[in-house]
Design a protein around this motif. Structure first.
Motif, short mmCIF file in Angstrom:
data_model
loop_
_atom_site.label_atom_id
_atom_site.label_comp_id
_atom_site.label_asym_id
_atom_site.label_seq_id
_atom_site.Cartn_x
_atom_site.Cartn_y
_atom_site.Cartn_z
N LEU A 82 0.78 -1.40 0.42
CA LEU A 82 -0.15 0.27 -0.14
C LEU A 82 0.78 1.80 0.05
CD1 LEU A 82 -2.99 -0.54 2.20
CD2 LEU A 82 -3.07 -0.60 -0.37
N LEU A 86 0.19 4.28 -3.02
CA LEU A 86 -0.90 4.77 -2.59
C LEU A 86 0.54 6.42 -2.38
CD1 LEU A 86 -2.79 3.94 -0.10
CD2 LEU A 86 -3.78 4.23 -2.00
N ARG A 87 1.71 6.02 -3.25
CA ARG A 87 2.76 6.84 -2.61
C ARG A 87 2.78 8.52 -1.66
NH1 ARG A 87 3.46 9.27 -8.34
NH2 ARG A 87 3.16 7.56 -9.88
N SER A 88 2.93 7.24 -0.38
CA SER A 88 3.31 7.63 0.82
C SER A 88 3.75 6.82 1.29
CB SER A 88 2.06 8.12 1.10
OG SER A 88 0.97 6.61 1.50
N VAL A 142 -3.51 6.40 3.76
CA VAL A 142 -5.23 6.73 2.16
C VAL A 142 -4.73 8.29 2.52
CG1 VAL A 142 -7.34 7.18 1.53
CG2 VAL A 142 -6.25 5.06 2.21
N ALA A 145 -1.95 10.45 0.52
CA ALA A 145 -1.75 10.16 -0.89
C ALA A 145 -1.88 11.70 -1.33
CB ALA A 145 -2.29 8.70 -1.50
N LEU A 151 -3.29 7.23 -8.67
CA LEU A 151 -2.58 6.17 -7.51
C LEU A 151 -2.95 4.76 -8.38
CD1 LEU A 151 -4.06 8.17 -4.34
CD2 LEU A 151 -1.06 8.05 -5.18
N SER A 154 -6.81 2.27 -4.92
CA SER A 154 -8.28 3.49 -5.20
C SER A 154 -8.52 3.11 -3.54
CB SER A 154 -9.59 2.56 -5.18
OG SER A 154 -10.46 3.82 -5.32
N ARG A 155 -7.92 5.50 -3.43
CA ARG A 155 -8.16 6.09 -1.93
C ARG A 155 -9.88 5.16 -0.84
NH1 ARG A 155 -7.29 9.84 -4.46
NH2 ARG A 155 -4.87 11.10 -3.72
N VAL A 158 -9.44 1.26 -0.95
CA VAL A 158 -8.28 0.39 0.42
C VAL A 158 -9.64 1.17 2.01
CG1 VAL A 158 -6.10 1.82 1.80
CG2 VAL A 158 -6.39 0.82 -0.63
#
Length: 185
Positions: A82, A86-88, A142, A145, A151, A154-155, A158
């Motif tokens: 994740l 989610l790029r975080s 989330v 993100a 992404l 999907s926020r 998730v």
């Protein structure tokens, strides 16, 4: 040209997966629960052959999978994948708290199968705390993100998956508390 290159580098935001020891701990513990569930299922085979699905041996096998293997394996995989999708990036401390709590899953399975309320509620408390720590981690992933990026997850999907896990745990607690009695009378 240098300013443009700096802007491109700063926009290439990616997440960092949870540390290998954390993910490996989740997956190894999940494997142990899988093996315990397999052994319990072998022990429950005669009961299942007779169609008895509510015996302690059968309940133990099912709950070792549902409360031991699945939460550990899914959480470990989620903490690995994740953050990148989610790029975080997350905080491994919440992951370790979640791991410690979810490791009470096999004790919860035994409590349910043997109908030992004290063991069940103590183990459920630890599993619940672990679940809350992991859900907090997921919510923060989330929330962090980037909104201006595409992404790979999907926020909403998730977050809905986390909500589903929480509701399933709460429903299981309610069913144990009600002891399969009728709900409306």
């Amino acid at each position: 040209l240098q300013a443009r290159r700096t802007a491109l580098v700063s926009r290439a935001r990616v997440g960092t997966p949870a540390p290998f020891p954390l993910v490996a701990s989740f997956l190894v513990a999940g494997l142990v629960c899988w093996l315990l569930a397999a052994a319990a299922l072998l022990r429950a085979a005669p009961d299942l052959a007779h169609g008895w699905i509510d015996t302690p041996a059968t309940l133990l096998a099912v709950h070792l999978l549902a409360l031991g293997f699945l939460p550990l394996a899914v959480a470990g995989a989620a903490l690995h994948v994740l953050p990148t999708l989610l790029r975080s990036s997350g905080d491994p401390r919440r992951g370790w708290i979640g791991f410690a709590g979810l490791c009470a899953g096999p004790f919860l399975a035994v409590g349910i199968a043997r109908h030992q309320p004290q063991l069940t509620w103590i183990a459920a408390t630890f599993v619940g705390l672990g679940l809350v720590a992991l859900l907090l981690e997921i919510v923060l992933l989330v929330a962090r993100a980037p909104r201006d990026r595409t992404l790979l997850a999907s926020r909403l999907g998730v977050a809905a998956s986390g909500l589903h896990a929480l509701l399933a745990f709460l429903l299981g607690s309610l069913l144990f508390d009600r002891e399969w009695r009728p709900w409306l009378g």
